[in-house]
Motif scaffolding. Structure first.
Motif, mmCIF file in Angstrom:
data_model
loop_
_atom_site.group_PDB
_atom_site.id
_atom_site.type_symbol
_atom_site.label_atom_id
_atom_site.label_comp_id
_atom_site.label_asym_id
_atom_site.label_seq_id
_atom_site.Cartn_x
_atom_site.Cartn_y
_atom_site.Cartn_z
ATOM 1 N N GLU A 139 -7.718 5.528 -3.591
ATOM 2 C CA GLU A 139 -8.568 5.232 -2.451
ATOM 3 C C GLU A 139 -9.771 4.947 -2.748
ATOM 4 O O GLU A 139 -10.499 4.008 -2.252
ATOM 5 N N ARG A 157 1.328 9.186 -5.707
ATOM 6 C CA ARG A 157 1.862 10.620 -5.866
ATOM 7 C C ARG A 157 2.814 11.253 -6.923
ATOM 8 O O ARG A 157 2.893 12.441 -7.258
ATOM 9 N N PHE A 205 -5.614 0.744 -3.940
ATOM 10 C CA PHE A 205 -4.749 0.529 -2.992
ATOM 11 C C PHE A 205 -4.669 -1.042 -2.498
ATOM 12 O O PHE A 205 -3.914 -1.394 -1.764
ATOM 13 N N ARG A 237 0.697 -1.218 -0.089
ATOM 14 C CA ARG A 237 -0.035 -0.184 0.216
ATOM 15 C C ARG A 237 0.941 1.023 0.068
ATOM 16 O O ARG A 237 0.551 2.259 -0.588
ATOM 17 N N GLU A 274 -3.928 10.027 -5.586
ATOM 18 C CA GLU A 274 -3.908 9.329 -4.376
ATOM 19 C C GLU A 274 -5.382 9.100 -3.609
ATOM 20 O O GLU A 274 -5.726 8.147 -3.496
ATOM 21 N N ARG A 304 0.574 4.112 -2.870
ATOM 22 C CA ARG A 304 0.394 5.478 -2.386
ATOM 23 C C ARG A 304 1.638 6.309 -3.189
ATOM 24 O O ARG A 304 1.243 7.478 -3.705
#
Length: 442
Positions: A157, A98, A162, A90, A153, A94
């Motif tokens: 979610e 980014r 993720f 995860r 990001e 992430r």
């Protein structure tokens, strides 16, 4: 809570009619659901699943999921198939998000890109709780009509990126760096940034080919392979060393000046998928019109230097030709590695290049090159006298090959002949293919 793949797969089958279950084998890789008077659908499915190993179950589930666009079943199957691979954490996902900032799709339609892999018509119940509004509506509002409202990001979610399978996540990323989305300096820059992140978990984006002059990237596990792509494959040498020159030194294009009848030169591009026997046969049939795979096999056998090499070669094809079919890697005999135009007798002021030929070479996917050597007494002696120098030269050459990324495996000639030899050969290849996932559908 982990998803029970067997229960999920069984449930999908049980939702079919008896007639549909009768025809499953025709489109589901030969998977037979037994029939019988008085048997319920559940009983039939239970009998079909009895004794089915987890990998086969996952492969069948993937096929069924593909037929029905069943994301839940697809995810459950991929989790089984990915269980033994390094996880894509995860944290890494992430950091990948980014890198993209607030622009995942580049020049592509964002909803089309994300909707290709994630359910957007309603909230993705597998991964997130219901919010009362479809994901498609939310993404269009916050990322299409009002760019910058959501970061990539936050998007990840919401869509479940993720927590989804590595295959689904990686497919999304590959599409996001595909030329229709990004090209030129923008593509190269973002791929470089993504690889800094992905390599932390043992993965990277690798150029696999070009399309209209643009690099096409694939998602791969980082493995120790040989850098670069094979360019000159000179093999099946059955006589004196051929004389080689450059037809175009700038493009590294070679020409056989003499001795062409003593070797074969494979002159087609070899990509990251390696070289398959079916590809070699196709090349041979173009080179010698009307020729067959059997005739190519006979030509390769002419280059074998011993009964032990012959046993290895014949056992390989006898065992795996039908088992692997078009996925069978080509086992190339007598392949030139180093090429020194001089002969050992003519050298006075310098050393001869060591290990000029390899007994056998396999070019496997992901730049893996497997060298097989069959050792007779000449590997350890000089003029029939044991020689530490000869042995030292051999192990030194092995070290250099391994440091260059090759895998080297040696057989004593006696191992390959006599009682139990065939079992020893097949045991080796079974373990090698398992290690490199040759023939695996995952």
């Amino acid at each position: 809570m982990p998803i029970n793949l067997s229960g999920l797969f069984a449930g999908r089958l049980q939702s079919m009619t008896h007639m549909q279950l009768d025809g499953v084998a025709s489109w589901l890789d030969g998977f037979v659901v037994p029939g019988g008077e008085g048997l319920s659908k559940r009983q039939r499915v239970d009998l079909a699943l009895e004794g089915l190993d987890e990998t086969r179950l996952a492969e069948l589930a993937l096929k069924l999921a593909s037929q029905n666009e069943d994301v839940e079943l697809d995810e459950a199957a991929r989790r089984v198939l990915e269980a033994s691979d390094p996880p894509l954490t995860r944290i890494t996902r992430r950091d990948v998000a980014r890198v993209f900032g607030d622009d995942l799709a580049g020049e592509l339609d964002l909803l089309g890109l994300v909707g290709k892999y994630f359910v957007l018509s309603s909230p993705l119940e597998m991964f997130i709780p219901s919010s009362g509004r479809s994901l498609r509506d939310q993404i269009e509002r916050h990322m299409v009509r009002n760019p910058g409202d959501w970061s990539v990001e936050y998007l990840f979610e919401q869509i479940g990126a993720f927590d989804c399978s590595r295959a689904r996540f990686s497919a999304l990323i590959v599409d996001a760096v595909h030329p229709p989305a990004r090209s030129g300096e923008d593509q190269q820059k973002i791929v470089a940034e993504l690889n800094k992140v992905l390599t932390q978990d043992g993965y990277h984006l690798v150029q696999e080919r070009e399309e209209s002059g643009h690099p096409i990237f694939g998602f791969q596990q980082v493995v120790r392979g040989v850098a670069g792509r094979p360019k000159n494959l000179i093999f099946a040498s059955r006589g004196p060393k051929p004389e080689i020159g450059f037809a175009d030194a700038i493009n590294n294009e070679i020409v056989i000046l003499s001795g062409e009848e003593n070797c074969l030169v494979y002159d087609r591009p070899i990509g990251t998928t390696g070289l398959l026997w079916s590809e070699l046969v196709a090349w041979w049939s173009d080179l010698v019109p009307g020729s067959t795979a059997a005739e190519l096999g006979a030509r390769l056998q002419e280059s074998l230097a011993s009964k032990a090499e012959e046993a290895l070669f014949k056992t390989y094809f006898r065992t795996y030709r039908n088992a692997l079919g078009d996925n069978l890697p080509a086992l190339l005999p007598q392949v030139y590695l180093h090429y020194d135009p001089a002969t050992s007798k003519s050298l006075r002021h310098r050393l001869l290049l060591p290990r000029q030929r390899m007994d056998f070479l396999l070019l496997l996917p992901k730049r893996q090159r497997i060298v097989l050597e069959v050792d007779g007494k000449h590997h350890f002696s000089h003029d029939d006298t044991p020689s530490l120098r000869v042995y030292a030269d051999m192990v030194s050459a092995d070290r250099e090959l391994r440091l260059a990324g090759y895998e080297v495996y040696r057989f004593g000639a006696n191992e390959l002949l006599g009682i139990g030899a065939e079992e020893k050969i097949t045991d080796f290849f079974e373990k090698l293919f398992r290690l490199h996932r040759v023939g695996s559908k995952s």
